[in-house]
Scaffold this motif. Sequence first.
Motif, PDB file in Angstrom:
ATOM      1  N   VAL A 216      -4.980  -4.831  -4.897  1.00  0.00           N
ATOM      2  CA  VAL A 216      -4.973  -5.010  -3.438  1.00  0.00           C
ATOM      3  C   VAL A 216      -4.947  -3.649  -2.749  1.00  0.00           C
ATOM      4  O   VAL A 216      -5.684  -3.407  -1.781  1.00  0.00           O
ATOM      5  CB  VAL A 216      -3.770  -5.864  -2.997  1.00  0.00           C
ATOM      6  N   LEU A 217      -4.111  -2.756  -3.250  1.00  0.00           N
ATOM      7  CA  LEU A 217      -4.032  -1.419  -2.667  1.00  0.00           C
ATOM      8  C   LEU A 217      -5.357  -0.685  -2.811  1.00  0.00           C
ATOM      9  O   LEU A 217      -5.834  -0.041  -1.867  1.00  0.00           O
ATOM     10  CB  LEU A 217      -2.912  -0.627  -3.344  1.00  0.00           C
ATOM     11  N   LEU A 218      -5.968  -0.780  -3.980  1.00  0.00           N
ATOM     12  CA  LEU A 218      -7.260  -0.127  -4.184  1.00  0.00           C
ATOM     13  C   LEU A 218      -8.344  -0.744  -3.315  1.00  0.00           C
ATOM     14  O   LEU A 218      -9.214  -0.040  -2.795  1.00  0.00           O
ATOM     15  CB  LEU A 218      -7.651  -0.201  -5.662  1.00  0.00           C
ATOM     16  N   ALA A 219      -8.304  -2.075  -3.150  1.00  0.00           N
ATOM     17  CA  ALA A 219      -9.284  -2.735  -2.280  1.00  0.00           C
ATOM     18  C   ALA A 219      -9.143  -2.247  -0.847  1.00  0.00           C
ATOM     19  O   ALA A 219     -10.139  -1.973  -0.159  1.00  0.00           O
ATOM     20  CB  ALA A 219      -9.113  -4.250  -2.351  1.00  0.00           C
ATOM     21  N   ALA A 220      -7.898  -2.118  -0.379  1.00  0.00           N
ATOM     22  CA  ALA A 220      -7.663  -1.603   0.979  1.00  0.00           C
ATOM     23  C   ALA A 220      -8.154  -0.171   1.109  1.00  0.00           C
ATOM     24  O   ALA A 220      -8.739   0.210   2.129  1.00  0.00           O
ATOM     25  CB  ALA A 220      -6.177  -1.685   1.320  1.00  0.00           C
ATOM     26  N   ALA A 221      -7.937   0.628   0.070  1.00  0.00           N
ATOM     27  CA  ALA A 221      -8.397   2.012   0.097  1.00  0.00           C
ATOM     28  C   ALA A 221      -9.915   2.093   0.132  1.00  0.00           C
ATOM     29  O   ALA A 221     -10.487   2.927   0.836  1.00  0.00           O
ATOM     30  CB  ALA A 221      -7.849   2.767  -1.120  1.00  0.00           C
ATOM     31  N   VAL A 416     -15.520  -9.545  10.560  1.00  0.00           N
ATOM     32  CA  VAL A 416     -15.150  -8.260   9.967  1.00  0.00           C
ATOM     33  C   VAL A 416     -13.778  -7.826  10.473  1.00  0.00           C
ATOM     34  O   VAL A 416     -12.911  -7.406   9.685  1.00  0.00           O
ATOM     35  CB  VAL A 416     -16.209  -7.189  10.284  1.00  0.00           C
ATOM     36  N   CYS A 417     -13.555  -7.930  11.787  1.00  0.00           N
ATOM     37  CA  CYS A 417     -12.249  -7.570  12.354  1.00  0.00           C
ATOM     38  C   CYS A 417     -11.142  -8.418  11.744  1.00  0.00           C
ATOM     39  O   CYS A 417     -10.079  -7.900  11.372  1.00  0.00           O
ATOM     40  CB  CYS A 417     -12.267  -7.752  13.872  1.00  0.00           C
ATOM     41  N   ALA A 418     -11.375  -9.713  11.641  1.00  0.00           N
ATOM     42  CA  ALA A 418     -10.361 -10.617  11.115  1.00  0.00           C
ATOM     43  C   ALA A 418     -10.026 -10.297   9.663  1.00  0.00           C
ATOM     44  O   ALA A 418      -8.843 -10.301   9.264  1.00  0.00           O
ATOM     45  CB  ALA A 418     -10.834 -12.062  11.241  1.00  0.00           C
ATOM     46  N   LEU A 419     -11.046  -9.991   8.862  1.00  0.00           N
ATOM     47  CA  LEU A 419     -10.814  -9.664   7.460  1.00  0.00           C
ATOM     48  C   LEU A 419      -9.977  -8.398   7.311  1.00  0.00           C
ATOM     49  O   LEU A 419      -9.032  -8.345   6.505  1.00  0.00           O
ATOM     50  CB  LEU A 419     -12.151  -9.482   6.737  1.00  0.00           C
ATOM     51  N   VAL A 420     -10.298  -7.375   8.091  1.00  0.00           N
ATOM     52  CA  VAL A 420      -9.572  -6.113   7.988  1.00  0.00           C
ATOM     53  C   VAL A 420      -8.127  -6.278   8.457  1.00  0.00           C
ATOM     54  O   VAL A 420      -7.196  -5.780   7.824  1.00  0.00           O
ATOM     55  CB  VAL A 420     -10.282  -5.015   8.811  1.00  0.00           C
ATOM     56  N   ILE A 421      -7.926  -7.000   9.553  1.00  0.00           N
ATOM     57  CA  ILE A 421      -6.570  -7.220  10.061  1.00  0.00           C
ATOM     58  C   ILE A 421      -5.742  -8.018   9.062  1.00  0.00           C
ATOM     59  O   ILE A 421      -4.570  -7.711   8.808  1.00  0.00           O
ATOM     60  CB  ILE A 421      -6.622  -7.932  11.425  1.00  0.00           C
ATOM     61  N   ALA A 422      -6.337  -9.044   8.458  1.00  0.00           N
ATOM     62  CA  ALA A 422      -5.624  -9.846   7.462  1.00  0.00           C
ATOM     63  C   ALA A 422      -5.251  -8.999   6.248  1.00  0.00           C
ATOM     64  O   ALA A 422      -4.131  -9.104   5.714  1.00  0.00           O
ATOM     65  CB  ALA A 422      -6.483 -11.034   7.037  1.00  0.00           C
ATOM     66  N   MET A 423      -6.168  -8.144   5.815  1.00  0.00           N
ATOM     67  CA  MET A 423      -5.893  -7.275   4.679  1.00  0.00           C
ATOM     68  C   MET A 423      -4.757  -6.311   4.991  1.00  0.00           C
ATOM     69  O   MET A 423      -3.851  -6.103   4.174  1.00  0.00           O
ATOM     70  CB  MET A 423      -7.146  -6.489   4.306  1.00  0.00           C
ATOM     71  N   ASN A 424      -4.756  -5.750   6.202  1.00  0.00           N
ATOM     72  CA  ASN A 424      -3.700  -4.826   6.587  1.00  0.00           C
ATOM     73  C   ASN A 424      -2.350  -5.524   6.678  1.00  0.00           C
ATOM     74  O   ASN A 424      -1.313  -4.967   6.302  1.00  0.00           O
ATOM     75  CB  ASN A 424      -4.041  -4.164   7.925  1.00  0.00           C
ATOM     76  N   ALA A 425      -2.344  -6.762   7.215  1.00  0.00           N
ATOM     77  CA  ALA A 425      -1.100  -7.524   7.302  1.00  0.00           C
ATOM     78  C   ALA A 425      -0.526  -7.789   5.910  1.00  0.00           C
ATOM     79  O   ALA A 425       0.693  -7.683   5.685  1.00  0.00           O
ATOM     80  CB  ALA A 425      -1.353  -8.841   8.032  1.00  0.00           C
ATOM     81  N   TYR A 426      -1.394  -8.103   4.964  1.00  0.00           N
ATOM     82  CA  TYR A 426      -0.945  -8.349   3.597  1.00  0.00           C
ATOM     83  C   TYR A 426      -0.389  -7.077   2.969  1.00  0.00           C
ATOM     84  O   TYR A 426       0.609  -7.102   2.232  1.00  0.00           O
ATOM     85  CB  TYR A 426      -2.106  -8.893   2.757  1.00  0.00           C
ATOM     86  N   LEU A 427      -1.004  -5.953   3.264  1.00  0.00           N
ATOM     87  CA  LEU A 427      -0.507  -4.673   2.755  1.00  0.00           C
ATOM     88  C   LEU A 427       0.892  -4.373   3.289  1.00  0.00           C
ATOM     89  O   LEU A 427       1.753  -3.879   2.559  1.00  0.00           O
ATOM     90  CB  LEU A 427      -1.458  -3.547   3.164  1.00  0.00           C
ATOM     91  N   ILE A 428       1.120  -4.674   4.569  1.00  0.00           N
ATOM     92  CA  ILE A 428       2.438  -4.453   5.155  1.00  0.00           C
ATOM     93  C   ILE A 428       3.486  -5.297   4.434  1.00  0.00           C
ATOM     94  O   ILE A 428       4.589  -4.837   4.121  1.00  0.00           O
ATOM     95  CB  ILE A 428       2.423  -4.778   6.669  1.00  0.00           C
ATOM     96  N   VAL A 429       3.131  -6.549   4.135  1.00  0.00           N
ATOM     97  CA  VAL A 429       4.044  -7.427   3.418  1.00  0.00           C
ATOM     98  C   VAL A 429       4.379  -6.838   2.043  1.00  0.00           C
ATOM     99  O   VAL A 429       5.539  -6.817   1.616  1.00  0.00           O
ATOM    100  CB  VAL A 429       3.442  -8.833   3.273  1.00  0.00           C
ATOM    101  N   LEU A 430       3.358  -6.345   1.339  1.00  0.00           N
ATOM    102  CA  LEU A 430       3.588  -5.762   0.020  1.00  0.00           C
ATOM    103  C   LEU A 430       4.504  -4.538   0.102  1.00  0.00           C
ATOM    104  O   LEU A 430       5.380  -4.329  -0.742  1.00  0.00           O
ATOM    105  CB  LEU A 430       2.257  -5.368  -0.619  1.00  0.00           C
TER     106      LEU A 430
END
Length: 435
Positions: A216-221, A416-430
């Motif tokens: 997940v971290l690598l995907a966000a990066a 695209v906006c929704a996907l990026v925001i969802a990914m960032n929210a999940y990263l914050i949780v992690l």
Amino acid sequence: MSAPIATRPPRPAVKEQNAQVLGDFRDIRSRGRWRFRLALLGPAFVAAVAYIDPGNVATNIEAGARTGYLLVWVVVLANVMALLVQYLSAKLGLATGRNLPEQCRDLTPRWASRVLWVQAELVAMATDLAEFAGAALGLSLLFGMPVPLAGVVTAFVSFAVLACQQRGCRGFELAVFALLLLVVAGFAYDLVAVGGQSPSAAAAGMVPHLEGETTVLLAAAIVGATVMPHAVYLHSALTQRRIKAGRPAERRFLLRYLRIDCALGFTLAGAVNLGMLCLSAALFRGTSPGALDSITAAHADLGRTVGGAAAMAFAVALLASGVSSASVGTYAGQVMMQGFLRRRIPLFARRAVTMAPALIVLSSGLPVTSTLVFSQVVLAFGIPFALLPLVIFTRRRDLMGPLVNRPVTTAAGAVVCALVIAMNAYLIVLMVQGS
């Protein structure tokens, strides 16, 4: 329907430093068919440099080394998203004659404009860190000099490339394009030299799935390294007054070639990103880069298993990537400051200031690849602040006129906006769970 956005009367345009202007549409067209069409290409290739910068090298090499072909689908999806986003940015500049930071300043409340500027500057710092550190590492790998000393040398090289910007629009585009070709040639050579690619494994990597927090971290990066906020701001400035077109038919013609420019530039960048990941997956298959930085390990393994020429090609590609993206990043920083604040400082002074964090990191002994990957995660958090205004503005007919988004384009941008925001929210949780 238009979103309820507070507006202020547009202010007179500030005289731009190193304005990206080629001339009048009809004057350029009179030079001949092929010269005219070639003149229409260029801005997307400048913006595309940001998509194969050292941050991309670090994240793609790291992803390939740690997960093999697992994240191929993330690389492909991120580049498709980047193509759409950059097209919208370029279209905004063409249709309105104003870049995205200028539109944000005039079409949002003053407090919102200031917030957007602050986060844009933080993004610029993370971008400079990745580009400058990557170029210094490439120079260190190429000549064996200590990384801090390589950082100082990189500073002088960066200033030399910036000098091309003083010579006008086309000279800067050609200089950046030449460096882009060096990046492409270096990684293409290594990909062929290493061999051992697994088309079936790469095809299996196109199936979307993640395995654990590391992926997940690598995907966000990867997304942060690919959909670059500063490139979103910059692309609109590269097209806003590059070719002066007064008639609607002329603007529609330019829009058609703008699509071609984006398709060529970002398809090339996507192919390079995919090649980096596949190179790393083949190089480290069945092994691990261990405690070394993945970039350093990749360079060492290339020299040991393939030969010195392959290792040199890798280092040259990394150096060209860092130097070219650093100059593009500096121009983007100038666009952001000038657009959001109507303030301008000399490009060389700005570059000298933004070099400081990178030099500190290089002198501290921190792992360069890990630092680069972290900077790309920071960039991922800055993406929504550039994308949301961009999608909102390009759907407004009062701004865009006949070049306004079609509903399906706006919907794709919103996804695209929704996907990026969802990914960032999940990263914050992690991050919260791991703290």
